[in-house]
Design a protein around this motif. Sequence first.
Motif, PDB file in Angstrom:
ATOM      1  N   THR A 166     -13.587  -7.389  -0.674  1.00  0.00           N
ATOM      2  CA  THR A 166     -14.737  -6.677  -0.120  1.00  0.00           C
ATOM      3  C   THR A 166     -14.580  -6.437   1.377  1.00  0.00           C
ATOM      4  O   THR A 166     -14.994  -5.385   1.881  1.00  0.00           O
ATOM      5  CB  THR A 166     -16.042  -7.450  -0.397  1.00  0.00           C
ATOM      6  N   ASP A 167     -13.989  -7.377   2.083  1.00  0.00           N
ATOM      7  CA  ASP A 167     -13.755  -7.190   3.519  1.00  0.00           C
ATOM      8  C   ASP A 167     -12.774  -6.041   3.759  1.00  0.00           C
ATOM      9  O   ASP A 167     -12.937  -5.246   4.694  1.00  0.00           O
ATOM     10  CB  ASP A 167     -13.204  -8.471   4.160  1.00  0.00           C
ATOM     11  N   LEU A 168     -11.749  -5.944   2.907  1.00  0.00           N
ATOM     12  CA  LEU A 168     -10.770  -4.871   3.046  1.00  0.00           C
ATOM     13  C   LEU A 168     -11.419  -3.519   2.764  1.00  0.00           C
ATOM     14  O   LEU A 168     -11.167  -2.534   3.473  1.00  0.00           O
ATOM     15  CB  LEU A 168      -9.591  -5.099   2.097  1.00  0.00           C
ATOM     16  N   GLU A 169     -12.256  -3.452   1.747  1.00  0.00           N
ATOM     17  CA  GLU A 169     -12.948  -2.199   1.436  1.00  0.00           C
ATOM     18  C   GLU A 169     -13.827  -1.763   2.601  1.00  0.00           C
ATOM     19  O   GLU A 169     -13.892  -0.572   2.923  1.00  0.00           O
ATOM     20  CB  GLU A 169     -13.791  -2.364   0.175  1.00  0.00           C
ATOM     21  N   LYS A 170     -14.489  -2.727   3.228  1.00  0.00           N
ATOM     22  CA  LYS A 170     -15.338  -2.404   4.374  1.00  0.00           C
ATOM     23  C   LYS A 170     -14.496  -1.876   5.521  1.00  0.00           C
ATOM     24  O   LYS A 170     -14.856  -0.901   6.193  1.00  0.00           O
ATOM     25  CB  LYS A 170     -16.125  -3.633   4.814  1.00  0.00           C
ATOM     26  N   GLU A 171     -13.363  -2.506   5.749  1.00  0.00           N
ATOM     27  CA  GLU A 171     -12.466  -2.086   6.830  1.00  0.00           C
ATOM     28  C   GLU A 171     -11.934  -0.676   6.595  1.00  0.00           C
ATOM     29  O   GLU A 171     -11.843   0.142   7.511  1.00  0.00           O
ATOM     30  CB  GLU A 171     -11.294  -3.065   6.937  1.00  0.00           C
ATOM     31  N   LEU A 172     -11.608  -0.375   5.349  1.00  0.00           N
ATOM     32  CA  LEU A 172     -10.998   0.914   5.026  1.00  0.00           C
ATOM     33  C   LEU A 172     -12.019   2.027   4.817  1.00  0.00           C
ATOM     34  O   LEU A 172     -11.668   3.202   4.821  1.00  0.00           O
ATOM     35  CB  LEU A 172     -10.134   0.780   3.765  1.00  0.00           C
ATOM     36  N   GLU A 173     -13.288   1.664   4.622  1.00  0.00           N
ATOM     37  CA  GLU A 173     -14.368   2.631   4.422  1.00  0.00           C
ATOM     38  C   GLU A 173     -14.026   3.643   3.319  1.00  0.00           C
ATOM     39  O   GLU A 173     -13.985   4.852   3.536  1.00  0.00           O
ATOM     40  CB  GLU A 173     -14.685   3.371   5.729  1.00  0.00           C
ATOM     41  N   VAL A 174     -13.788   3.118   2.137  1.00  0.00           N
ATOM     42  CA  VAL A 174     -13.459   3.973   0.998  1.00  0.00           C
ATOM     43  C   VAL A 174     -14.757   4.411   0.320  1.00  0.00           C
ATOM     44  O   VAL A 174     -15.548   3.582  -0.119  1.00  0.00           O
ATOM     45  CB  VAL A 174     -12.559   3.224  -0.005  1.00  0.00           C
ATOM     46  N   ALA A 175     -14.963   5.724   0.226  1.00  0.00           N
ATOM     47  CA  ALA A 175     -16.192   6.262  -0.364  1.00  0.00           C
ATOM     48  C   ALA A 175     -16.229   6.022  -1.870  1.00  0.00           C
ATOM     49  O   ALA A 175     -15.218   5.750  -2.513  1.00  0.00           O
ATOM     50  CB  ALA A 175     -16.309   7.758  -0.063  1.00  0.00           C
ATOM     51  N   MET A 176     -17.417   6.177  -2.449  1.00  0.00           N
ATOM     52  CA  MET A 176     -17.672   5.783  -3.832  1.00  0.00           C
ATOM     53  C   MET A 176     -16.942   6.610  -4.886  1.00  0.00           C
ATOM     54  O   MET A 176     -16.644   6.130  -5.960  1.00  0.00           O
ATOM     55  CB  MET A 176     -19.171   5.893  -4.116  1.00  0.00           C
ATOM     56  N   ARG A 177     -16.698   7.873  -4.609  1.00  0.00           N
ATOM     57  CA  ARG A 177     -16.033   8.745  -5.568  1.00  0.00           C
ATOM     58  C   ARG A 177     -14.768   9.304  -4.931  1.00  0.00           C
ATOM     59  O   ARG A 177     -14.694   9.488  -3.719  1.00  0.00           O
ATOM     60  CB  ARG A 177     -16.945   9.906  -5.996  1.00  0.00           C
ATOM     61  N   LEU A 178     -13.783   9.599  -5.749  1.00  0.00           N
ATOM     62  CA  LEU A 178     -12.493  10.059  -5.248  1.00  0.00           C
ATOM     63  C   LEU A 178     -12.644  11.266  -4.333  1.00  0.00           C
ATOM     64  O   LEU A 178     -11.950  11.390  -3.324  1.00  0.00           O
ATOM     65  CB  LEU A 178     -11.583  10.405  -6.428  1.00  0.00           C
ATOM     66  N   GLU A 179     -13.552  12.177  -4.676  1.00  0.00           N
ATOM     67  CA  GLU A 179     -13.718  13.418  -3.922  1.00  0.00           C
ATOM     68  C   GLU A 179     -14.711  13.308  -2.779  1.00  0.00           C
ATOM     69  O   GLU A 179     -14.927  14.273  -2.035  1.00  0.00           O
ATOM     70  CB  GLU A 179     -14.144  14.557  -4.856  1.00  0.00           C
ATOM     71  N   PHE A 180     -15.342  12.157  -2.595  1.00  0.00           N
ATOM     72  CA  PHE A 180     -16.294  11.957  -1.499  1.00  0.00           C
ATOM     73  C   PHE A 180     -15.556  11.584  -0.210  1.00  0.00           C
ATOM     74  O   PHE A 180     -14.450  11.053  -0.239  1.00  0.00           O
ATOM     75  CB  PHE A 180     -17.266  10.819  -1.824  1.00  0.00           C
ATOM     76  N   GLY A 181     -16.228  11.799   0.913  1.00  0.00           N
ATOM     77  CA  GLY A 181     -15.727  11.281   2.177  1.00  0.00           C
ATOM     78  C   GLY A 181     -14.782  12.200   2.924  1.00  0.00           C
ATOM     79  O   GLY A 181     -14.715  13.396   2.666  1.00  0.00           O
ATOM     80  N   ASP A 182     -14.041  11.612   3.858  1.00  0.00           N
ATOM     81  CA  ASP A 182     -13.193  12.380   4.767  1.00  0.00           C
ATOM     82  C   ASP A 182     -11.768  12.517   4.230  1.00  0.00           C
ATOM     83  O   ASP A 182     -11.329  11.722   3.395  1.00  0.00           O
ATOM     84  CB  ASP A 182     -13.146  11.692   6.139  1.00  0.00           C
ATOM     85  N   PRO A 183     -11.013  13.509   4.703  1.00  0.00           N
ATOM     86  CA  PRO A 183      -9.648  13.748   4.205  1.00  0.00           C
ATOM     87  C   PRO A 183      -8.681  12.590   4.421  1.00  0.00           C
ATOM     88  O   PRO A 183      -7.727  12.432   3.655  1.00  0.00           O
ATOM     89  CB  PRO A 183      -9.200  14.993   4.987  1.00  0.00           C
ATOM     90  N   ASP A 184      -8.907  11.784   5.467  1.00  0.00           N
ATOM     91  CA  ASP A 184      -7.978  10.682   5.765  1.00  0.00           C
ATOM     92  C   ASP A 184      -8.168   9.464   4.863  1.00  0.00           C
ATOM     93  O   ASP A 184      -7.402   8.508   4.937  1.00  0.00           O
ATOM     94  CB  ASP A 184      -8.128  10.242   7.231  1.00  0.00           C
ATOM     95  N   LYS A 185      -9.188   9.496   4.013  1.00  0.00           N
ATOM     96  CA  LYS A 185      -9.468   8.340   3.163  1.00  0.00           C
ATOM     97  C   LYS A 185      -8.292   8.006   2.247  1.00  0.00           C
ATOM     98  O   LYS A 185      -8.077   6.851   1.898  1.00  0.00           O
ATOM     99  CB  LYS A 185     -10.727   8.567   2.326  1.00  0.00           C
ATOM    100  N   PHE A 186      -7.516   9.027   1.856  1.00  0.00           N
ATOM    101  CA  PHE A 186      -6.419   8.804   0.912  1.00  0.00           C
ATOM    102  C   PHE A 186      -5.284   7.990   1.537  1.00  0.00           C
ATOM    103  O   PHE A 186      -4.597   7.240   0.851  1.00  0.00           O
ATOM    104  CB  PHE A 186      -5.935  10.135   0.356  1.00  0.00           C
ATOM    105  N   LYS A 187      -5.114   8.139   2.851  1.00  0.00           N
ATOM    106  CA  LYS A 187      -4.144   7.299   3.557  1.00  0.00           C
ATOM    107  C   LYS A 187      -4.624   5.849   3.562  1.00  0.00           C
ATOM    108  O   LYS A 187      -3.836   4.918   3.377  1.00  0.00           O
ATOM    109  CB  LYS A 187      -3.954   7.792   4.990  1.00  0.00           C
ATOM    110  N   ARG A 188      -5.922   5.670   3.760  1.00  0.00           N
ATOM    111  CA  ARG A 188      -6.476   4.311   3.790  1.00  0.00           C
ATOM    112  C   ARG A 188      -6.437   3.672   2.404  1.00  0.00           C
ATOM    113  O   ARG A 188      -6.257   2.455   2.279  1.00  0.00           O
ATOM    114  CB  ARG A 188      -7.914   4.340   4.321  1.00  0.00           C
TER     115      ARG A 188
END
Length: 314
Positions: free
Chosen positions: A95-117
């Motif tokens: 859970t700490d890692l998920e918070k650090e990486l800020e991974v959105a709830m759905r694959l298509e949600f969020g910012d373009p850089d999320k896939f690197k994270r």
Amino acid sequence: MPKNGKLAVEFLNKVLAEGARIPPEDMMFSYKGVLFPAAVCNPGTLQALESFEARTDDIILAGYPKTGTNWLDHIINNLENTAAKYTEEEMKKITDLEKELEVAMRLEFGDPDKFKRMKKLPSRRIIITHLSPHLLPTSVFKNKAKILVLIRNPKDTLVSYFHFKNKVGFFPPSGWDDYFTSFMDGKVGWGSYFDYVAEWDKYTDDENIIAISYEELKENPNVGLKEIAQFLGFSLSEEEIQSVVEKSTFTAMKEKASETHGTFGDILFRKGSVGDWKSMFSESQNKEMDGRFEECLSRTKLGAKIKYDVYCKA
């Protein structure tokens, strides 16, 4: 949904606040002919998704909006947590890692850089999406990630989607009749329900893909959870399966909705019933939906799995 409930709540609350400020004419955008809500998606993220590298041990939960993906997400995470028998320390690291990486709830949600994270997330990753196969990265199929396709009868899906979009405030406003027409024409977020089901039907013989219906999970959750656990390789006892079933009832999830989903909880968990469409559909709308289902899906495997004559005939 991320295992970090607080992260999910923060994301959802932000979406509700920012989405309410978007002018109606800017609430939706088109990407490859499919409409998406600007509050949670953007073209840059969808374009960046094309290069996303799926892993062989990824679990992909694919479902059209309002078919029960939040419910099944909860079930899969409970199955995994129970089978893995995480210690508190191990769970905290995740859970700490998920918070650090800020991974959105759905694959298509969020910012373009999320896939690197997302590359930094440990296996196995549970990934949820509303996307049709043609919009998913080719690596999902090439690397043979396990895909669980969730379907729900179109009448209840439409009604649930209508109530949802009117409550969240980041979809263009419309009344029931207008929304019915938009849904039937595929002019809603994530596109046509009929195209979605028909497209996934082409993959039903793939050994890495199984489909399960919302209705069958409601009818017999124990059987459904055993099938899912076996497909995903989770080893659980009868007692453990029953425990997950009890944690995953609509009542149990609704009671914890504010904790798991914040303000969004009351919006997501409305009724969770089968047959709610009977309170909304006119006779002419029933006939139109019946005809469209017959034309588009009645001769498909997923169409048969929906049991339309059981759940969608007045």
